[in-house]
Design an enzyme around this catalytic site. Sequence first.
Site, short mmCIF file in Angstrom:
data_model
loop_
_atom_site.label_atom_id
_atom_site.label_comp_id
_atom_site.label_asym_id
_atom_site.label_seq_id
_atom_site.Cartn_x
_atom_site.Cartn_y
_atom_site.Cartn_z
N GLY A 239 23.48 -44.09 -59.78
CA GLY A 239 23.98 -42.72 -59.86
C GLY A 239 23.08 -41.63 -59.34
N GLU A 275 20.77 -49.83 -61.12
CA GLU A 275 21.77 -50.25 -60.12
C GLU A 275 22.00 -49.15 -59.08
OE1 GLU A 275 25.24 -50.76 -62.57
OE2 GLU A 275 24.52 -52.61 -63.48
N PRO A 276 20.99 -48.76 -58.34
CA PRO A 276 21.21 -47.70 -57.35
C PRO A 276 21.96 -48.23 -56.13
CG PRO A 276 18.97 -48.52 -57.16
CD PRO A 276 19.61 -49.26 -58.32
N GLY A 277 22.89 -47.45 -55.64
CA GLY A 277 23.60 -47.81 -54.41
C GLY A 277 23.39 -46.73 -53.37
N ARG A 278 23.91 -45.54 -53.69
CA ARG A 278 23.90 -44.44 -52.72
C ARG A 278 22.48 -44.09 -52.24
NH1 ARG A 278 27.94 -40.44 -52.62
NH2 ARG A 278 28.48 -41.00 -54.75
N TYR A 318 36.97 -36.82 -51.33
CA TYR A 318 36.18 -36.08 -52.33
C TYR A 318 35.78 -34.69 -51.84
CZ TYR A 318 35.17 -41.02 -53.44
OH TYR A 318 35.26 -42.36 -53.69
N CYS A 346 47.28 -38.99 -38.14
CA CYS A 346 48.37 -38.02 -38.29
C CYS A 346 48.47 -37.50 -39.72
CB CYS A 346 49.67 -38.68 -37.89
SG CYS A 346 49.56 -39.28 -36.21
N GLU A 347 47.43 -36.82 -40.16
CA GLU A 347 47.42 -36.18 -41.47
C GLU A 347 46.49 -34.98 -41.38
OE1 GLU A 347 47.12 -37.98 -45.18
OE2 GLU A 347 47.67 -39.98 -44.49
N TYR A 375 29.10 -45.87 -49.06
CA TYR A 375 30.52 -45.55 -49.25
C TYR A 375 31.16 -45.06 -47.94
CZ TYR A 375 28.74 -45.91 -53.98
OH TYR A 375 28.12 -46.36 -55.11
N1 LLP Z 1 26.70 -49.21 -61.11
C1 LLP Z 1 28.01 -49.05 -61.40
C2 LLP Z 1 28.57 -49.72 -62.57
C3 LLP Z 1 28.81 -48.21 -60.59
O1 LLP Z 1 30.09 -48.04 -60.89
C4 LLP Z 1 28.23 -47.57 -59.47
C5 LLP Z 1 29.03 -46.72 -58.59
C6 LLP Z 1 26.87 -47.80 -59.20
C7 LLP Z 1 26.14 -48.62 -60.04
C8 LLP Z 1 26.17 -47.18 -58.02
O2 LLP Z 1 26.13 -45.80 -58.11
P1 LLP Z 1 25.30 -44.96 -57.02
O3 LLP Z 1 23.83 -45.24 -57.24
O4 LLP Z 1 25.75 -45.42 -55.69
O5 LLP Z 1 25.66 -43.56 -57.29
N2 LLP Z 1 32.89 -43.82 -53.45
C9 LLP Z 1 32.18 -42.74 -54.12
C10 LLP Z 1 31.14 -43.27 -55.07
C11 LLP Z 1 31.69 -44.22 -56.11
C12 LLP Z 1 30.65 -44.77 -57.04
C13 LLP Z 1 31.22 -45.85 -57.89
N3 LLP Z 1 30.29 -46.51 -58.75
C14 LLP Z 1 31.58 -41.81 -53.06
O6 LLP Z 1 31.79 -42.04 -51.87
O7 LLP Z 1 30.94 -40.82 -53.41
#
Ligand code: LLP
Length: 421
Positions: A239, A275-278, A318, A346-347, A375
């Site tokens: 997050g 659990e970092p993703g972004r 978003y 076409c939107e 994402y």
């Molecule tokens: N762990 C869990 C359980 C999650 O649901 C998520 C993201 C993460 C970790 C990773 O979060 P991050 O570090 O990436 O913020 N599609 C949206 C973002 C959806 C996030 C969903 N869950 C966007 O493009 O902003």
Amino acid sequence: MDHFLYRDGELYAEEVAIAEIAAEVGTPFYCYSAATLERHYRLFDEALEGTDHLVCYAIKAASNLAILKLLGDMGAGMDVVSGGEYARARAAGVPGERIVFSGVGKTADEMRMALEGGIRQFNVESEPEMLALNAVALELGVRAPITVRVNPDVDAKTHAKIATGKSENKFGIPISKARAVYAEAAGLPGLEVVGIDVHIGSQLTDLAPFREAYEKVALLTEELREDGHDIRRLDLGGGLGIPYTNSNETPPLPRDYGAMIKETLGHLNCEIEIEPGRLVAGNAGIMVSGVIYVKEGDGRDFLILDAAMNDLVRPAMYDAHHDIVPVKEAEPGVEPARYDIVGPVCETGDTFARERDMSVIQAGDLVAFRSAGAYGAVMASEYNSRPLIPEVLVRGDQFAVIRRRPSLEDMLNRDSIPEWL
Ligand code: LLP
């Protein structure tokens, strides 16, 4: 910080000119920088130095096997939310003991797959899921390691579609019910309680909601230990937000996030998982697109790109902001022009930016969407029958296509027309 910089007036990914990739691969495409991915993973790993920890990259952010292999080889764990993601992590060489399984709707088949293939833990999100997992584990003659995801009812102060930690959200069990749910879990012979899980949302730009949630988790850890549960692992979710513009956004640094984790939870001597993703992938990727037309409208000019909302849906979904920069750097001192930047779908929602100031652009020029590594590709679709766009990985002076562009034939061949039609 990333490795997409101008050199002699040309945008580069590390040591490769974007224009060179475009000439070879065609546009649009995603391009990732290996050095940036590595750097961001390391920032988290170092932020938790001195604490027993595992950084489990949330592979939903960018799940190409090459990216997973790069991170997995550095020692990263993975957070997966489907059988498909589990299969990706394994195919990239990540051992089951480094994979955590999150998500509100795991099916029995997905549970079986992970239990048979090896799993570090399931982050269980409801009582029915707990019972289902218990049944699958007993059927296989194993015990499934679990945490329970608690919903701490804190306001993550982020976009409503990506906030998950309020009681009205579908995620986790209310923290007020946690003691009862853990008591129930302890009575199920197919389950082994190992810890607690929490995740409150994505693109958080302030540490305060994290702190509030983690303080609640600290209290719960003590209560559950008093109840006799061996809470030894805390999964704190992902997050942490990233800057999407070069201007005034300054989300907290992983270092400060790590320090806050140690401060709120360090005394509990638990193993920490995050659990970092972004933050790992976001600024490690750009989307490169060609300009098809520059169209003069009534009081505004449109840049019509060859990329569209199906390739990068975040602005449409978003209202997300992505900086869009010319691949050929603007000449200093030349007045910028103002454009609405749109795709061919076409939107009306297929609009990446309105009234954006940038250097004067002509048909045939290339532009890059910054911060598109997370994402981006993973949320793409083939809407308007536009095949998924390729992904390219750069490391130093090398680049490789890590997902090729399907041909129109590939796309059509997935459909079949019944004989009786
Ligand atoms: N762990 C869990 C359980 C999650 O649901 C998520 C993201 C993460 C970790 C990773 O979060 P991050 O570090 O990436 O913020 N599609 C949206 C973002 C959806 C996030 C969903 N869950 C966007 O493009 O902003």
